[in-house]
Design a protein around this motif. Sequence first.
Motif, PDB file in Angstrom:
ATOM      1  N   ASN A 145      24.736  18.097 -12.603  1.00  0.00           N
ATOM      2  CA  ASN A 145      24.462  16.799 -13.205  1.00  0.00           C
ATOM      3  C   ASN A 145      25.699  16.106 -13.764  1.00  0.00           C
ATOM      4  O   ASN A 145      25.723  14.892 -13.898  1.00  0.00           O
ATOM      5  N   PHE A 146      26.717  16.879 -14.113  1.00  0.00           N
ATOM      6  CA  PHE A 146      27.889  16.298 -14.774  1.00  0.00           C
ATOM      7  C   PHE A 146      29.170  16.474 -13.961  1.00  0.00           C
ATOM      8  O   PHE A 146      30.199  15.950 -14.339  1.00  0.00           O
ATOM      9  N   SER A 147      29.114  17.255 -12.869  1.00  0.00           N
ATOM     10  CA  SER A 147      30.315  17.732 -12.202  1.00  0.00           C
ATOM     11  C   SER A 147      31.105  18.602 -13.194  1.00  0.00           C
ATOM     12  O   SER A 147      30.592  18.908 -14.266  1.00  0.00           O
ATOM     13  N   ALA A 148      32.349  19.018 -12.842  1.00  0.00           N
ATOM     14  CA  ALA A 148      33.100  19.886 -13.744  1.00  0.00           C
ATOM     15  C   ALA A 148      34.558  19.433 -13.760  1.00  0.00           C
ATOM     16  O   ALA A 148      35.016  18.823 -12.798  1.00  0.00           O
ATOM     17  N   PRO A 149      35.281  19.728 -14.883  1.00  0.00           N
ATOM     18  CA  PRO A 149      36.667  19.260 -14.986  1.00  0.00           C
ATOM     19  C   PRO A 149      37.515  19.737 -13.807  1.00  0.00           C
ATOM     20  O   PRO A 149      38.375  19.007 -13.317  1.00  0.00           O
ATOM     21  N   GLY A 150      37.270  20.977 -13.319  1.00  0.00           N
ATOM     22  CA  GLY A 150      38.077  21.501 -12.228  1.00  0.00           C
ATOM     23  C   GLY A 150      37.649  20.979 -10.860  1.00  0.00           C
ATOM     24  O   GLY A 150      38.402  21.063  -9.893  1.00  0.00           O
ATOM     25  N   GLU A 151      36.444  20.457 -10.814  1.00  0.00           N
ATOM     26  CA  GLU A 151      35.889  20.083  -9.509  1.00  0.00           C
ATOM     27  C   GLU A 151      36.140  18.612  -9.216  1.00  0.00           C
ATOM     28  O   GLU A 151      36.656  18.236  -8.175  1.00  0.00           O
ATOM     29  N   ASN A 152      35.764  17.779 -10.187  1.00  0.00           N
ATOM     30  CA  ASN A 152      35.938  16.337 -10.027  1.00  0.00           C
ATOM     31  C   ASN A 152      36.103  15.748 -11.423  1.00  0.00           C
ATOM     32  O   ASN A 152      35.140  15.296 -12.030  1.00  0.00           O
ATOM     33  N   PRO A 153      37.356  15.841 -11.974  1.00  0.00           N
ATOM     34  CA  PRO A 153      37.562  15.455 -13.376  1.00  0.00           C
ATOM     35  C   PRO A 153      37.104  14.034 -13.668  1.00  0.00           C
ATOM     36  O   PRO A 153      36.503  13.770 -14.721  1.00  0.00           O
ATOM     37  N   PHE A 157      34.394  13.348 -16.660  1.00  0.00           N
ATOM     38  CA  PHE A 157      34.623  12.625 -17.925  1.00  0.00           C
ATOM     39  C   PHE A 157      33.760  11.374 -18.015  1.00  0.00           C
ATOM     40  O   PHE A 157      33.233  11.045 -19.082  1.00  0.00           O
ATOM     41  N   ILE A 158      33.573  10.672 -16.889  1.00  0.00           N
ATOM     42  CA  ILE A 158      32.672   9.513 -16.903  1.00  0.00           C
ATOM     43  C   ILE A 158      31.257   9.968 -17.274  1.00  0.00           C
ATOM     44  O   ILE A 158      30.571   9.326 -18.073  1.00  0.00           O
ATOM     45  N   SER A 159      30.829  11.100 -16.705  1.00  0.00           N
ATOM     46  CA  SER A 159      29.476  11.601 -16.981  1.00  0.00           C
ATOM     47  C   SER A 159      29.288  11.900 -18.462  1.00  0.00           C
ATOM     48  O   SER A 159      28.265  11.561 -19.045  1.00  0.00           O
ATOM     49  N   VAL A 160      30.306  12.567 -19.055  1.00  0.00           N
ATOM     50  CA  VAL A 160      30.214  12.877 -20.484  1.00  0.00           C
ATOM     51  C   VAL A 160      30.130  11.575 -21.284  1.00  0.00           C
ATOM     52  O   VAL A 160      29.329  11.449 -22.224  1.00  0.00           O
ATOM     53  N   GLY A 161      30.919  10.572 -20.873  1.00  0.00           N
ATOM     54  CA  GLY A 161      30.873   9.271 -21.545  1.00  0.00           C
ATOM     55  C   GLY A 161      29.495   8.638 -21.437  1.00  0.00           C
ATOM     56  O   GLY A 161      28.949   8.143 -22.433  1.00  0.00           O
ATOM     57  N   LEU A 162      28.917   8.683 -20.236  1.00  0.00           N
ATOM     58  CA  LEU A 162      27.592   8.091 -20.038  1.00  0.00           C
ATOM     59  C   LEU A 162      26.545   8.832 -20.871  1.00  0.00           C
ATOM     60  O   LEU A 162      25.637   8.226 -21.444  1.00  0.00           O
TER      61      LEU A 162
END
Lengths: 192, 175
Positions: A145-153, A157-162
């Motif tokens: 649901n959020f992707s991961a920093p190592g996978e698609n930073p 970060f956009i996901s965490v912001g949303l």
Amino acid sequence: MILLYLKIFWTFFKIGLFGFGGGYAMISMIQAEVVSNHGWMTNGEFTDIVAISQSTPGPIGINSATYVGYTSVVNAGYSSLWGTLGSLIATFAVVLPSLILMLAISRFFMKYKNHPAVEHTFMGLRPAVVGLLAAAALLLMNAENFSAPGENPWQFFISVGLFLFAFIGQMVYKMNPVLLLVLCGISGLLLF
Amino acid sequence: MWELFKTFFHIGLFTFGGGYAMIPLIESKVVDEKRWIDREMLLDLIAIAQSCPGIFAVNIGIFIGYKLRRTPGALVCALGTSLPSFIIILVIALFFRHFRENEFVDRFFRGLRPAVVALIAAPVFKMGKRANITFQSVWIPVVAALLIWQFGVSPVYVILIAGLSGYAYGQYIKN
């Protein structure tokens, strides 16, 4: 095939029977059963279903039962006609316990709702339901649901912001959930 | 009977965002417009429907239907409340799979997913307040969440154990 239908029926009957605390608490049960226990769909698909349930009218419990009943049959490789039967079974099964219980309770509950045994049972139930809700949210905070920093930073970060935007919008400003979903969807469209 | 069905179909069709959003609509339809029950009765109903398992709106429908027309009334109200969602979601499910793969739809849903998680996380705190959680009882939701989240325990067992422990605590320890 029939076995799958029986499993769907039993799963949603259980969810209807133990689904205390409203739609969101029920979502955590559906997720535990459908994703973790039976593997009928992925976490990501499940999140899509919750999004659709939230942005369409009607009780979330019914919405997600209908959708999950359909999707789990189609995911198992059957046609959409059989999927429709699956959604009918899931919806019927999730309502059935309420129907039986509420009919019985309509007669008795009024009389016993202040009985200490009933009160104490609910004293234990209410805080546990809050834990159920928390678990549902925690389980969905994953790479799907959020992707991961190592996978698609960028996406992470956009996901965490949303997430923070929607959380604060809902908690503090009590923004309309459908509006929040649409805004985040549009951001995804523009940014990803 | 037809009136009952129509009223609850209407309620099922026009509520967004789950059970509690439904209360004002039920109030205006069932109490003010149709005068099937009074406001005090509705409050009792809400308390009962909240403390029973199952879908809140359906529970309320069943109760009002039962009060007015016994079992057939309850059936009609349950059907009326569930039918609009069922039809709408089925239509979406039939078509959604075909365009879920579309690039734009995929990006839209990737933006949606974190928001969905936030919408599930937010009511945790609201519910916590309503459940009157104090420093003495805050471990209950924490343990419940950890059991489900980290140890894969089914929420069904958590609910069963919590209800039984509450009962046992009240019966044997407190007294």
